[in-house]
Design an enzyme around this catalytic site. Sequence first.
Site, mmCIF file in Angstrom:
data_model
loop_
_atom_site.group_PDB
_atom_site.id
_atom_site.type_symbol
_atom_site.label_atom_id
_atom_site.label_comp_id
_atom_site.label_asym_id
_atom_site.label_seq_id
_atom_site.Cartn_x
_atom_site.Cartn_y
_atom_site.Cartn_z
ATOM 1 N N GLY A 22 41.748 47.149 -16.885
ATOM 2 C CA GLY A 22 40.325 47.472 -16.854
ATOM 3 C C GLY A 22 39.683 47.522 -18.220
ATOM 4 O O GLY A 22 40.053 46.786 -19.125
ATOM 5 N N SER A 23 38.742 48.423 -18.358
ATOM 6 C CA SER A 23 37.830 48.466 -19.501
ATOM 7 C C SER A 23 38.521 48.775 -20.826
ATOM 8 O O SER A 23 39.547 49.451 -20.879
ATOM 9 C CB SER A 23 36.782 49.534 -19.227
ATOM 10 O OG SER A 23 36.096 49.865 -20.388
#
Lengths: 135, 426
Positions: free
Chosen positions: A63-64
């Site tokens: 993810g981020s």
Amino acid sequence: MTVELRGRGIVPGVVEAEALVTHDPISGFGGIDVATGTVIEPRHELFGVCFTGKVLVFPGAKGSSGWSGFFQSTRLMGTAPAAMVFNVVTTKAVLGAIVTRVPTVVEAAPNPLDVVRTGDLLRVDGNTGVVTVLQ
Amino acid sequence: MKLTDEESSMRDGVEGDAVAAAMDLLIRYGDALGAERLVDTRNVAGTMTQPSPAKAQLVREKGWAKAYAVINLDSDDDFEIPRMKVPTCQLQHGFSDDADGLTSYSKQSIELQADAESYYSERGVNVLATCTPYQVGNLPVRGEHVAWMESSAVVYANSVLGARTNCEGGASTGAAALTGKIPYWGNHLTENRYATHLLQADTSIDTFQEWGLLGYYVGEVVQEARPAIVGSLAQPDLADLKHFGAATATSGGVEIYHIPGITPEAPTLEAAFGGGTVPEAIRYGDAERRWAYETLNAQGDSDDVDFILLGCPHASLDQVAQVAHLLEGRRLHEGTELWVMTPRALRTMADRNGYTQTIMRAGGKVLTDSCPAMSRAAPPGTRVFATDSAKQAHYLPAILGIEAWFGTLDECVDAAITGRWRGELA
């Protein structure tokens, strides 16, 4: 009987704590709540589980790029894991471990995900890169 | 890790304590990665100005320099922060004053951020305040080594622009900005940029939504790996690839992909794999498309929609224009909010073109700098939201505990006008 896993220590320090194991990669931003040290991603196998004070044994980050910042916040808010053990080395997870400032071992063999179970007592030695399953 | 004389002198404090702390962090980070050396960069995109509870506490106690030291350099020492050594921009951050009063997002956070903007602007940080710096003038060139964070910007920079960056974080970009250095590791090395997986689209990828669905599936399948995409692909535009990359980085951790004939490092399929063996293709057909759609819509239950969110990653000017066109002469359902998130620089253009006024006349809003996921705040009372963004549909239920619907722009605007979700997979 103790089992030893040998890898590479990337953040120094030695800690003994209970293992929390997941086979799912963990998302930082949108995946954990820093105030409670809890996994909040609905489809995650640790959904709703708190990692504070545990040795987080997981495959790696996803993810981020907020991953490192979110785990850094767990340190600043007192909800951080006690140590980290993961085998997929990425910038997100490595930087995250450094700024969380908890003993961290990567690329351990045998694969921690095959050997360690949630609830095992682990010693994580970030200096030598050895993870020991104590019981 | 091997250091040059210049790097050693920075570590030893020749350029001051902040630069020394920055070099110390880069060395710890580079060693942990297993990097052999650092590489020069003149383009850093990071986050410094956005408030968080931990940062607010640090600022209250010791000011912005302390916050930068702890959060952006991982140092507990007290020192002044000098001017950034290389061009550096601020990515998206918390809501600014244009969102004041629209959410429960606190006035204190807005003021804290404005204060941060002054502090960091004085030190040479360009406050672009967007997750898409490439839409507002920060366009690294092919082969350029940059230090960017923001997963959707990283995958765009690597794949579409052919620049070279890993998925950096707040501390590594903070250190890169003060040193002009970043570990030479991962995506900076040519051999780590070739594709590892082949994805074959058997179903037509010809709309913004189809690019998002494909991206969400690809990320789920390859996770951190490097896909090459072939098959029934229409010519994508900026918004399509912005959406596709963001989706791959949301369900997985994709930092670079190749589309032979489209992206710069893959003139051919063979080039995408660096002349190595091309693996058997993973097929993306109707079943996989439906999986992506149903997974993104698994967090919607009630058809009563409160909130429509468009622009994630931040909308292009063309996307804002399209929303304005769809809302021309129409009026939002009472009690339904519609927000279009866009970079502030593009908001200026949207104002000039009259798009903002059209959207506002319909009852919608064009907002800048942030998004509900970043600021962790939606309109008060939101229970069910709809979006055309795979990334927001994935994240907002976890972050805000609300229901999500994912659909096309037309379906989202229809929901805004009727207050009902009527989307379905065409």
